[in-house]
Design an enzyme around this catalytic site. Sequence first.
Site, mmCIF file in Angstrom:
data_model
loop_
_atom_site.group_PDB
_atom_site.id
_atom_site.type_symbol
_atom_site.label_atom_id
_atom_site.label_comp_id
_atom_site.label_asym_id
_atom_site.label_seq_id
_atom_site.Cartn_x
_atom_site.Cartn_y
_atom_site.Cartn_z
ATOM 1 N N GLU A 7 68.942 39.309 -24.118
ATOM 2 C CA GLU A 7 69.948 39.126 -25.163
ATOM 3 C C GLU A 7 71.353 39.328 -24.588
ATOM 4 O OE1 GLU A 7 69.229 41.699 -28.438
ATOM 5 O OE2 GLU A 7 67.296 40.800 -28.951
ATOM 6 N N HIS A 38 82.461 13.286 -24.107
ATOM 7 C CA HIS A 38 81.718 12.109 -23.624
ATOM 8 C C HIS A 38 81.772 10.972 -24.633
ATOM 9 C CE1 HIS A 38 78.803 9.857 -21.329
ATOM 10 N NE2 HIS A 38 78.028 9.743 -22.383
ATOM 11 N N LYS A 58 74.758 -2.366 -15.556
ATOM 12 C CA LYS A 58 73.561 -1.645 -15.128
ATOM 13 C C LYS A 58 72.562 -1.544 -16.267
ATOM 14 C CE LYS A 58 74.902 3.008 -16.577
ATOM 15 N NZ LYS A 58 75.211 4.388 -16.218
#
Length: 319
Positions: free
Chosen positions: A43, A134, A199
């Site tokens: 923890e 992102h 790609k």
Amino acid sequence: MIPHGNNIKIFTANSNKRLAAQIASNLGLPVGKSEVGVFSDGEIGVSILESVRGSDVFVVQSTSNPVNNNIMELLIMIDAFKRASAGRITAVIPYFGYARQDRKAKAREPISAKLVANLITTAGADRVLTMDLHAPQIQGFFDIPLDHLQGQPLLASYYMDKFKDEMEDVVVVSPDLGAVTRVRNFAKRCNAAIAIIDKRRPRANVSEVCNIIGDVKGKKCIIIDDLIDTAGTICNAAKALVEMGGATEVYVGATHGVLSGAAVERFKASSIKEAVFLDTIDIPEEKLLDNFKVLSVAHVFAEAIERIYEELPVSTIFN
């Protein structure tokens, strides 16, 4: 330097202490006193060792590897500040983990980026400061204000200084179709041409180059991306640019150097001449190759923090 710095405090957990210290130094402030450790059962324990009552608190913590531990450290620190009556809590997250899980790509998948955003809000953060998500739409996952900084102006400035009068021989390359907008903006800053790698992904973390859109023959290529994880996409793209496209040199620029798995080994075996990262993630020394260069984002985050504190616009930083 902030003249009324008594009301602002910069704290950090364990993911990027070096960056936090540089940010605080840029603001003329010390890093707040705290301890973030682990109990014997795993923890996480947090102790705030100075008063934050009524203070404008900024917690610097990238949620990079180990991702889940770093997220929990951030959440627990935010909760500690909230219970200590901090005036306002800003989560400064230079790299936001789980950002690639921003949608349901197939049936019965979670949207983990939204879940993490909810956790940060529920823990008690009043706002978020981050860089190069992102997927930009993640800004809308938060129900609190979010300031989204850009890393590409720093990279563009570096490459413009590096190549100076040679920019007509430089092509900025998008590693896939999804990064075209980012690359187009970068190329506009540098006044350079662009090319695109077409790609496909047969499976996760694996990519194959199908085609190169644009002329790179005899050119110096700069592949620009927001992050580099396993480096498979980047190294395959670099190989294709040289072998299929006839490029003379390949450079790489990315905001976040995740560099997981076999990334470093792939870079070693690639034809990439230089890779430039920002220090949103604290890259371990053993992963820093001779052709890696790390640029600091401390001054950018420091200015953003000062603007947030002074209630000034953050969007004008890169104007």
